[in-house]
Enzyme design. Structure first.
Site, short mmCIF file in Angstrom:
data_model
loop_
_atom_site.label_atom_id
_atom_site.label_comp_id
_atom_site.label_asym_id
_atom_site.label_seq_id
_atom_site.Cartn_x
_atom_site.Cartn_y
_atom_site.Cartn_z
CG ASN A 112 60.76 5.80 -62.20
OD1 ASN A 112 61.04 6.81 -61.54
ND2 ASN A 112 61.04 4.58 -61.76
CG HIS B 117 53.89 7.09 -56.12
ND1 HIS B 117 55.21 6.78 -55.85
CD2 HIS B 117 53.48 6.15 -57.02
CE1 HIS B 117 55.57 5.71 -56.56
NE2 HIS B 117 54.54 5.32 -57.27
N GLY C 211 55.93 2.51 -52.83
CA GLY C 211 55.06 1.38 -53.14
C GLY C 211 54.97 0.41 -51.96
CD GLU D 53 81.64 10.39 -46.68
OE1 GLU D 53 81.33 9.26 -46.24
OE2 GLU D 53 82.81 10.70 -47.00
CD1 TRP E 50 54.94 4.26 -45.41
CD2 TRP E 50 53.21 4.68 -46.79
NE1 TRP E 50 54.03 5.03 -44.72
CE2 TRP E 50 52.96 5.29 -45.54
CE3 TRP E 50 52.26 4.81 -47.80
CZ2 TRP E 50 51.81 6.03 -45.29
CZ3 TRP E 50 51.10 5.53 -47.55
CH2 TRP E 50 50.88 6.13 -46.31
CG ASP F 226 63.44 2.67 -53.27
OD1 ASP F 226 62.36 2.59 -53.87
OD2 ASP F 226 64.26 1.75 -53.24
N GLY F 227 60.65 3.48 -51.81
CA GLY F 227 59.80 2.75 -50.86
C GLY F 227 58.36 3.23 -50.79
C1 FPP Z 1 60.23 5.23 -55.47
O1 FPP Z 1 59.31 4.45 -54.77
C2 FPP Z 1 59.64 6.51 -55.79
C3 FPP Z 1 59.42 6.97 -57.06
C4 FPP Z 1 59.71 6.21 -58.26
C5 FPP Z 1 58.81 8.28 -57.29
C6 FPP Z 1 59.21 9.37 -56.35
C7 FPP Z 1 58.09 10.30 -56.25
C8 FPP Z 1 57.67 10.91 -55.11
C9 FPP Z 1 58.35 10.80 -53.82
C10 FPP Z 1 56.46 11.75 -55.10
C11 FPP Z 1 56.40 12.84 -56.08
C12 FPP Z 1 57.47 13.84 -55.98
C13 FPP Z 1 57.27 15.16 -55.99
C14 FPP Z 1 58.43 16.06 -56.06
C15 FPP Z 1 55.93 15.74 -55.88
P1 FPP Z 1 58.84 3.07 -55.41
O2 FPP Z 1 57.52 3.30 -56.05
O3 FPP Z 1 59.90 2.54 -56.30
O4 FPP Z 1 58.70 2.20 -54.14
P2 FPP Z 1 58.86 0.61 -54.05
O5 FPP Z 1 60.30 0.31 -54.38
O6 FPP Z 1 58.52 0.33 -52.64
O7 FPP Z 1 57.90 0.03 -55.04
#
Ligand code: FPP
Length: 239
Positions: A67, A36, A22, A206, A24, A19-20
């Site tokens: 999502n 991402h 966006g 855990e 970041w 998570d995080g």
């Molecule tokens: C959450 O951050 C992340 C996601 C919904 C997508 C996860 C995807 C990746 C880490 C990259 C792609 C993965 C691979 C395997 C290539 P968020 O967008 O919800 O962050 P926020 O809560 O800060 O908005």
């Protein structure tokens, strides 16, 4: 008694809610997709670290059933990023003896994603090292309902199945069939919730919450989480 070690006592199956991304990006004045992109790079590094820390499986929440509610452009970016990641990484993953597994309903993704997933899984299927398991269009409630439906269909043919049903048999109806129990769940970015992730499978895991955004999550953070795990007293309901 000898000191607990990561090799002997460390978490073997680690699940991560990445998570995080966006936040970041926002903090850096960048668009969300850049978060991402950086998050994708982090997957490589953390997988390598997981292997060094004697883990057997890393199960990453890469795309949830929820999502799809995000803007179309972001959904599309995430799908393209997955293809790009697998295209560029499969050769290296093979050299590193990594196996690829997927949980979730991937039929909802575009054809390019489905084809790349099949190609990468096939290329890595004979490996027997660490498992990279990607949760894609995954949601626990959907997974459990799907399992119930499939079980009910079988029970219709053979009502004896109902009497025999137990936790082990039910587990075989889940996407995670055959996978080891999850030992440790890590969620980055400070949020402390499960967000429909592996609800059945996390029953005895855990939980570890860390206040850094996924793109900032380093191998050192993973090691800290693993070391924290070995110092916990896991009783599984016993004394
Ligand atoms: C959450 O951050 C992340 C996601 C919904 C997508 C996860 C995807 C990746 C880490 C990259 C792609 C993965 C691979 C395997 C290539 P968020 O967008 O919800 O962050 P926020 O809560 O800060 O908005």
């Amino acid at each position: 008694m000898s000191q607990p070690s990561l090799k002997e006592n460390g978490p073997k199956h680690v699940a991560i809610i990445m998570d995080g991304n966006g936040r970041w990006a926002k903090k850096k004045g960048l668009v969300r997709s850049m978060g991402h992109e950086r998050g994708g790079n982090q997957v490589r590094e953390i997988l390598r670290a997981a292997f060094d820390l004697h883990m057997d499986q890393l199960t990453l929440y890469a795309f949830s059933t929820e999502n799809w509610k995000r803007p179309k452009a972001e959904v599309s970016f995430l799908q393209n990023l997955l293809v790009k990641f697998l295209k560029s990484e499969t050769k290296q993953l093979n050299e590193d003896n990594v196996r690829l597994k997927v949980i979730g309903d991937t039929t909802a993704f575009n054809k390019k994603v489905q084809k790349q997933l099949e190609d990468s899984k096939e290329a890595l299927q004979d490996n027997d090292g660490i498992v990279l398991c990607l949760a894609l269009n995954y949601g626990s409630r959907h997974e459990i309902l799907r399992a119930c439906k499939n079980f009910a269909l079988q029970a219709q043919e053979n009502p004896g199945h109902i009497e025999e049903l137990n936790e082990e048999i039910f587990s075989d109806y889940l996407y995670t069939k055959g996978m080891p129990e999850v030992d440790l769940l890590i969620r980055t970015a400070g949020e402390q919730r499960l967000s429909n992730y592996l609800l059945w499978q996390l029953s005895y895991a855990e939980l570890y919450f860390v206040d850094v955004f996924w793109p900032d999550f380093t191998p050192d953070h993973l090691q800290e989480a693993a070391e924290n795990f070995i110092n916990r007293d896991r009783r599984f309901g016993g004394l």
